[in-house]
Design an enzyme around this catalytic site. Sequence first.
Site, PDB file in Angstrom:
ATOM      1  N   GLU A  91      46.661  34.165  44.800  1.00  0.00           N
ATOM      2  CA  GLU A  91      45.302  33.963  44.300  1.00  0.00           C
ATOM      3  C   GLU A  91      45.202  34.306  42.833  1.00  0.00           C
ATOM      4  O   GLU A  91      44.481  33.650  42.075  1.00  0.00           O
ATOM      5  CB  GLU A  91      44.328  34.824  45.110  1.00  0.00           C
ATOM      6  CG  GLU A  91      42.844  34.553  44.836  1.00  0.00           C
ATOM      7  CD  GLU A  91      42.263  35.395  43.695  1.00  0.00           C
ATOM      8  OE1 GLU A  91      41.119  35.147  43.308  1.00  0.00           O
ATOM      9  OE2 GLU A  91      42.972  36.296  43.185  1.00  0.00           O
ATOM     10  N   GLU A  92      45.932  35.338  42.422  1.00  0.00           N
ATOM     11  CA  GLU A  92      45.787  35.860  41.064  1.00  0.00           C
ATOM     12  C   GLU A  92      46.336  34.926  39.989  1.00  0.00           C
ATOM     13  O   GLU A  92      46.108  35.152  38.806  1.00  0.00           O
ATOM     14  CB  GLU A  92      46.474  37.228  40.948  1.00  0.00           C
ATOM     15  CG  GLU A  92      45.849  38.335  41.777  1.00  0.00           C
ATOM     16  CD  GLU A  92      44.519  38.827  41.222  1.00  0.00           C
ATOM     17  OE1 GLU A  92      44.042  38.254  40.225  1.00  0.00           O
ATOM     18  OE2 GLU A  92      43.967  39.789  41.797  1.00  0.00           O
ATOM     19  N   ASP A 138      35.604  39.674  47.045  1.00  0.00           N
ATOM     20  CA  ASP A 138      36.506  39.667  45.893  1.00  0.00           C
ATOM     21  C   ASP A 138      35.744  39.775  44.581  1.00  0.00           C
ATOM     22  O   ASP A 138      36.023  39.057  43.623  1.00  0.00           O
ATOM     23  CB  ASP A 138      37.358  38.391  45.915  1.00  0.00           C
ATOM     24  CG  ASP A 138      38.618  38.516  45.070  1.00  0.00           C
ATOM     25  OD1 ASP A 138      38.913  39.629  44.599  1.00  0.00           O
ATOM     26  OD2 ASP A 138      39.305  37.496  44.876  1.00  0.00           O
ATOM     27  N   ASP A 151      42.115  45.291  44.637  1.00  0.00           N
ATOM     28  CA  ASP A 151      41.909  43.852  44.522  1.00  0.00           C
ATOM     29  C   ASP A 151      43.158  43.168  45.048  1.00  0.00           C
ATOM     30  O   ASP A 151      44.143  43.032  44.343  1.00  0.00           O
ATOM     31  CB  ASP A 151      41.660  43.488  43.055  1.00  0.00           C
ATOM     32  CG  ASP A 151      41.491  42.000  42.821  1.00  0.00           C
ATOM     33  OD1 ASP A 151      41.315  41.253  43.794  1.00  0.00           O
ATOM     34  OD2 ASP A 151      41.569  41.583  41.651  1.00  0.00           O
ATOM     35  N   HIS A 167      42.710  45.480  37.928  1.00  0.00           N
ATOM     36  CA  HIS A 167      43.706  44.976  36.964  1.00  0.00           C
ATOM     37  C   HIS A 167      44.025  45.994  35.872  1.00  0.00           C
ATOM     38  O   HIS A 167      44.587  45.634  34.842  1.00  0.00           O
ATOM     39  CB  HIS A 167      43.271  43.652  36.324  1.00  0.00           C
ATOM     40  CG  HIS A 167      43.057  42.527  37.282  1.00  0.00           C
ATOM     41  ND1 HIS A 167      42.820  41.229  36.877  1.00  0.00           N
ATOM     42  CD2 HIS A 167      43.057  42.488  38.643  1.00  0.00           C
ATOM     43  CE1 HIS A 167      42.665  40.442  37.936  1.00  0.00           C
ATOM     44  NE2 HIS A 167      42.804  41.198  39.017  1.00  0.00           N
ATOM     45  N   ASP A 180      47.991  39.025  47.429  1.00  0.00           N
ATOM     46  CA  ASP A 180      48.701  39.377  46.204  1.00  0.00           C
ATOM     47  C   ASP A 180      47.837  40.240  45.303  1.00  0.00           C
ATOM     48  O   ASP A 180      46.618  40.319  45.448  1.00  0.00           O
ATOM     49  CB  ASP A 180      49.142  38.115  45.452  1.00  0.00           C
ATOM     50  CG  ASP A 180      47.965  37.244  45.009  1.00  0.00           C
ATOM     51  OD1 ASP A 180      47.020  37.071  45.804  1.00  0.00           O
ATOM     52  OD2 ASP A 180      47.982  36.734  43.872  1.00  0.00           O
TER      53      ASP A 180
END
Length: 374
Positions: A138-139, A162, A105, A343, A77
């Site tokens: 995960e986010e 990551d 990411d 992000h 994700d």
Amino acid sequence: MSETLDLFLELARLRTPPGEERAAADVVSRYLRDLALDVHEDGAGAVVGGDTGNLLARLPATDGAGGVPIVLCAHLDTVPPEGSIEPVLEDGVVRNAAGTILGADNKSAVASMLVAVATILRENRPHAGIELLFTPKEEVGLLGAFAFDHARLEAKLGYVYDQAAPVGQVILGAPTQRSLHVRYHGRPAHAGMVPEEGRSAIAAAARAIADLRLGRLDEQTTANVGTIAGGTARNIVPEWCSFEAEARSHDERVLADLVQEMLDSITFAAQATDCEVETRIEENYKGYRFRRDDVPVRLVDAALRRVGVEPSYALTGGGADANVFNARGLPCVNVANGMAEIHTPDEHVAVVDLDRMVDVTLALVEEARTASLS
């Protein structure tokens, strides 16, 4: 165009916010099955409220290989994009031309891991056993990793890629994170006619937030208020107001004291404004700390040096699937893979870093083949 770049671009074009990773999972599954590998998807999607479970593929150790089996983990994700994703290559760097995130990411890690495994199989390289784990959601709290049954793994050590930093950075520690869910209950009243009969829940929340110590509190500790909501109309003294806060620290005692301090401020604000307050605290994930001479760190150190990259070491303020592995007893190191400004609309990754992480992965597999846990 490099094989890694080609695969990354295919993945990056897909919109995969948390809970909607199906398209990426299908690409990954197809790629692995084309390598004649079995792909097992668990039921985590239903558990965490998404359309995709954890994907696990395994390469059994080659005949006569010793060493330590490892798991390589990346998440499928991304943070939710605010528009379309149109990856473009400019001067050796991949960016999104559409003004939102790129998804490096963590799709850059997915691509590098897959191409490394394809290389191992294509060239019949010996290895001590490799597992690939690709997680959803995960986010939004490492939910896929938390829902995964770690007893299914044969690996003794794990690695995630990551960390948004130059290739070569090795993360020695991550913090414990606790979240605070706060809800004030006041008394509604007409703001123009009888405001004195009201008790403003927003005023209570505002007073609490003003008293909280926020931001970076020391080198290992942070706190934040991220969301706030309340009220029904501008002419009504608000009956309800809620906010979400968090605290993180590499020091458990400091974190416990900070959370208690925050609770004290929240309670005092309720008393001062004659409101009621409900609080709930959750531990989102536990922190961890490695030494440079720990086996998983030594292996990635040697792998980086093998490909001509000088290792550096850091602590991170963020969480990753590595936090879950380490909390459950599987040593897992987070390794930076060159993605940058994640992000944000400026997120990017260099092609040289996509390919370099393939080389790092191949070197890591070779180091694991000759390693022991002592």
